[in-house]
Write a protein that holds these residues in place. Structure first.
Motif, mmCIF file in Angstrom:
data_model
loop_
_atom_site.group_PDB
_atom_site.id
_atom_site.type_symbol
_atom_site.label_atom_id
_atom_site.label_comp_id
_atom_site.label_asym_id
_atom_site.label_seq_id
_atom_site.Cartn_x
_atom_site.Cartn_y
_atom_site.Cartn_z
ATOM 1 N N MET A 1 0.834 -1.206 0.000
ATOM 2 C CA MET A 1 0.000 0.000 0.000
ATOM 3 C C MET A 1 0.861 1.246 0.000
ATOM 4 O O MET A 1 0.592 2.200 -0.711
ATOM 5 C CB MET A 1 -0.940 0.004 1.208
ATOM 6 C CG MET A 1 -1.862 1.220 1.255
ATOM 7 S SD MET A 1 -2.987 1.169 2.674
ATOM 8 C CE MET A 1 -1.844 1.418 4.014
ATOM 9 N N ILE A 2 1.912 1.256 0.820
ATOM 10 C CA ILE A 2 2.800 2.407 0.886
ATOM 11 C C ILE A 2 3.470 2.640 -0.456
ATOM 12 O O ILE A 2 3.603 3.774 -0.920
ATOM 13 C CB ILE A 2 3.845 2.222 2.001
ATOM 14 C CG1 ILE A 2 3.163 2.309 3.355
ATOM 15 C CG2 ILE A 2 4.944 3.265 1.910
ATOM 16 C CD1 ILE A 2 4.080 2.060 4.527
ATOM 17 N N GLU A 3 3.880 1.545 -1.131
ATOM 18 C CA GLU A 3 4.545 1.677 -2.419
ATOM 19 C C GLU A 3 3.634 2.353 -3.433
ATOM 20 O O GLU A 3 4.072 3.167 -4.237
ATOM 21 C CB GLU A 3 4.978 0.305 -2.918
ATOM 22 C CG GLU A 3 6.102 -0.309 -2.094
ATOM 23 C CD GLU A 3 6.618 -1.599 -2.709
ATOM 24 O OE1 GLU A 3 6.183 -1.921 -3.829
ATOM 25 O OE2 GLU A 3 7.430 -2.265 -2.065
ATOM 26 N N ASN A 4 2.349 2.022 -3.426
ATOM 27 C CA ASN A 4 1.406 2.601 -4.369
ATOM 28 C C ASN A 4 1.138 4.068 -4.061
ATOM 29 O O ASN A 4 0.964 4.881 -4.973
ATOM 30 C CB ASN A 4 0.090 1.820 -4.345
ATOM 31 C CG ASN A 4 0.244 0.396 -4.859
ATOM 32 O OD1 ASN A 4 1.133 0.124 -5.661
ATOM 33 N ND2 ASN A 4 -0.606 -0.502 -4.390
ATOM 34 N N LYS A 5 1.101 4.412 -2.781
ATOM 35 C CA LYS A 5 0.726 5.764 -2.400
ATOM 36 C C LYS A 5 1.887 6.757 -2.461
ATOM 37 O O LYS A 5 1.672 7.957 -2.619
ATOM 38 C CB LYS A 5 0.134 5.771 -0.990
ATOM 39 C CG LYS A 5 -1.272 5.188 -0.903
ATOM 40 C CD LYS A 5 -1.875 5.442 0.463
ATOM 41 C CE LYS A 5 -3.325 4.997 0.520
ATOM 42 N NZ LYS A 5 -3.946 5.300 1.830
ATOM 43 N N ALA A 6 3.110 6.277 -2.318
ATOM 44 C CA ALA A 6 4.259 7.184 -2.242
ATOM 45 C C ALA A 6 4.347 8.093 -3.458
ATOM 46 O O ALA A 6 4.680 9.272 -3.340
ATOM 47 C CB ALA A 6 5.542 6.387 -2.074
ATOM 48 N N SER A 7 4.015 7.561 -4.620
ATOM 49 C CA SER A 7 4.125 8.359 -5.847
ATOM 50 C C SER A 7 3.036 9.417 -5.943
ATOM 51 O O SER A 7 3.145 10.347 -6.745
ATOM 52 C CB SER A 7 4.057 7.441 -7.066
ATOM 53 O OG SER A 7 2.813 6.760 -7.115
ATOM 54 N N GLU A 8 1.981 9.286 -5.121
ATOM 55 C CA GLU A 8 0.877 10.244 -5.163
ATOM 56 C C GLU A 8 1.082 11.414 -4.201
ATOM 57 O O GLU A 8 0.335 12.396 -4.250
ATOM 58 C CB GLU A 8 -0.434 9.531 -4.803
ATOM 59 C CG GLU A 8 -0.773 8.359 -5.717
ATOM 60 C CD GLU A 8 -1.977 7.578 -5.228
ATOM 61 O OE1 GLU A 8 -2.595 8.012 -4.225
ATOM 62 O OE2 GLU A 8 -2.289 6.540 -5.828
ATOM 63 N N ILE A 9 2.074 11.305 -3.331
ATOM 64 C CA ILE A 9 2.269 12.312 -2.294
ATOM 65 C C ILE A 9 2.813 13.623 -2.873
ATOM 66 O O ILE A 9 3.802 13.636 -3.602
ATOM 67 C CB ILE A 9 3.224 11.792 -1.201
ATOM 68 C CG1 ILE A 9 2.624 10.561 -0.524
ATOM 69 C CG2 ILE A 9 3.510 12.881 -0.168
ATOM 70 C CD1 ILE A 9 1.288 10.786 0.129
ATOM 71 N N LYS A 10 2.136 14.713 -2.509
ATOM 72 C CA LYS A 10 2.556 16.050 -2.922
ATOM 73 C C LYS A 10 2.875 16.940 -1.720
ATOM 74 O O LYS A 10 3.538 17.972 -1.869
ATOM 75 C CB LYS A 10 1.455 16.715 -3.747
ATOM 76 C CG LYS A 10 1.119 15.990 -5.042
ATOM 77 C CD LYS A 10 0.001 16.696 -5.782
ATOM 78 C CE LYS A 10 -0.360 15.955 -7.075
ATOM 79 N NZ LYS A 10 -1.494 16.623 -7.787
ATOM 80 N N ASN A 11 2.399 16.545 -0.548
ATOM 81 C CA ASN A 11 2.549 17.352 0.667
ATOM 82 C C ASN A 11 3.080 16.481 1.798
ATOM 83 O O ASN A 11 2.649 15.337 1.946
ATOM 84 C CB ASN A 11 1.201 17.940 1.095
ATOM 85 C CG ASN A 11 0.371 18.408 -0.077
ATOM 86 O OD1 ASN A 11 0.672 19.424 -0.693
ATOM 87 N ND2 ASN A 11 -0.669 17.655 -0.417
ATOM 88 N N ILE A 12 3.982 17.040 2.586
ATOM 89 C CA ILE A 12 4.502 16.304 3.730
ATOM 90 C C ILE A 12 4.384 17.163 4.978
ATOM 91 O O ILE A 12 4.866 18.303 5.015
ATOM 92 C CB ILE A 12 5.957 15.863 3.522
ATOM 93 C CG1 ILE A 12 6.045 14.982 2.272
ATOM 94 C CG2 ILE A 12 6.475 15.132 4.756
ATOM 95 C CD1 ILE A 12 7.353 14.318 2.041
#
Length: 219
Positions: A1-12
């Protein structure tokens, strides 16, 4: 799940103490115990009963009121300077590699600080940071959400929605780093991808070349 979502992250979103800034609350507690000539458990009970730290961190009492309340708890007359020294004793260092990380990821993400903090601490670590690095602490972030300014603190349910709304960001595009499991769980309820910093894990472990490392799943 983390692998799929990491590329979608724009804000930290980063917590401060225990994630970016090293802290040790025991140091301030030991100073209070020494002055009050009591034991640590008694002191913690008194502090908890008054809710003094929560009140100060949410801005419901001023710095002056905080100092007065602390003197009452200690049953001692203590100068403002000494109170501030004791209260700031828990603040330690801001490691260079974390500063460099924040500077590096700014080109790839919107970087936000969400901290349970108060005016005395904010002034101290901001001043120390400027002395050590020659740049303003606030310049590391695109937005800062400080509990004493917004009147809420983690893990209050509303604080995460407040940040999302006021920063204009989507929870599905946002990652959050905190050293408190309660804070992590509350953030996850809003749909934010959350990472718990604990057990020797460094926040820098989650990044590679200025990007979230999708292969990192914790340890």
């Amino acid at each position: 799940m983390i692998e799929n979502k990491a590329s979608e992250i724009k804000n930290i979103i980063f917590d401060l103490g225990g994630v970016l800034l090293n802290i040790n609350p025991l140091l301030s507690l030991l100073e209070l115990v020494k002055i009050s000539e009591t034991d640590s458990e008694t002191m913690k009970t008194k502090l908890a009963a008054e809710g003094i730290f929560e009140k100060f961190d949410t801005g419901s009492i001023s710095a002056g009121q905080f100092r007065s309340m602390l003197c009452q708890i200690l049953n001692r007359s203590v100068s403002d300077t000494e109170i501030d020294r004791i209260w700031n004793a828990l603040l330690l260092d801001f490691p260079k590699e974390r500063v460099e990380l924040l500077q590096q990821i700014r080109s790839n993400y919107r970087v936000i600080l969400l901290s349970n903090t108060n005016i005395i601490h904010f002034q101290k670590y901001s001043s120390d940071f400027l002395d050590n690095y020659g740049i303003p602490f606030t310049g590391l972030f695109d937005r800062l959400f400080l509990s004493y300014e917004i009147g809420m603190h983690k893990p209050d349910a509303g604080i995460y929605n407040y940040v999302l709304e006021n920063a204009g960001i989507n929870p599905g595009e946002t990652a959050f780093f905190d050293d408190s499991l309660a804070n992590i769980r509350a953030a996850e309820q809003t749909g934010i991808l959350s990472f718990h910093i604990s057990g020797g894990i460094e926040v820098t472990d989650f990044f590679e070349n200025g990007l979230l490392n999708p292969a990192f799943t914790g340890r």
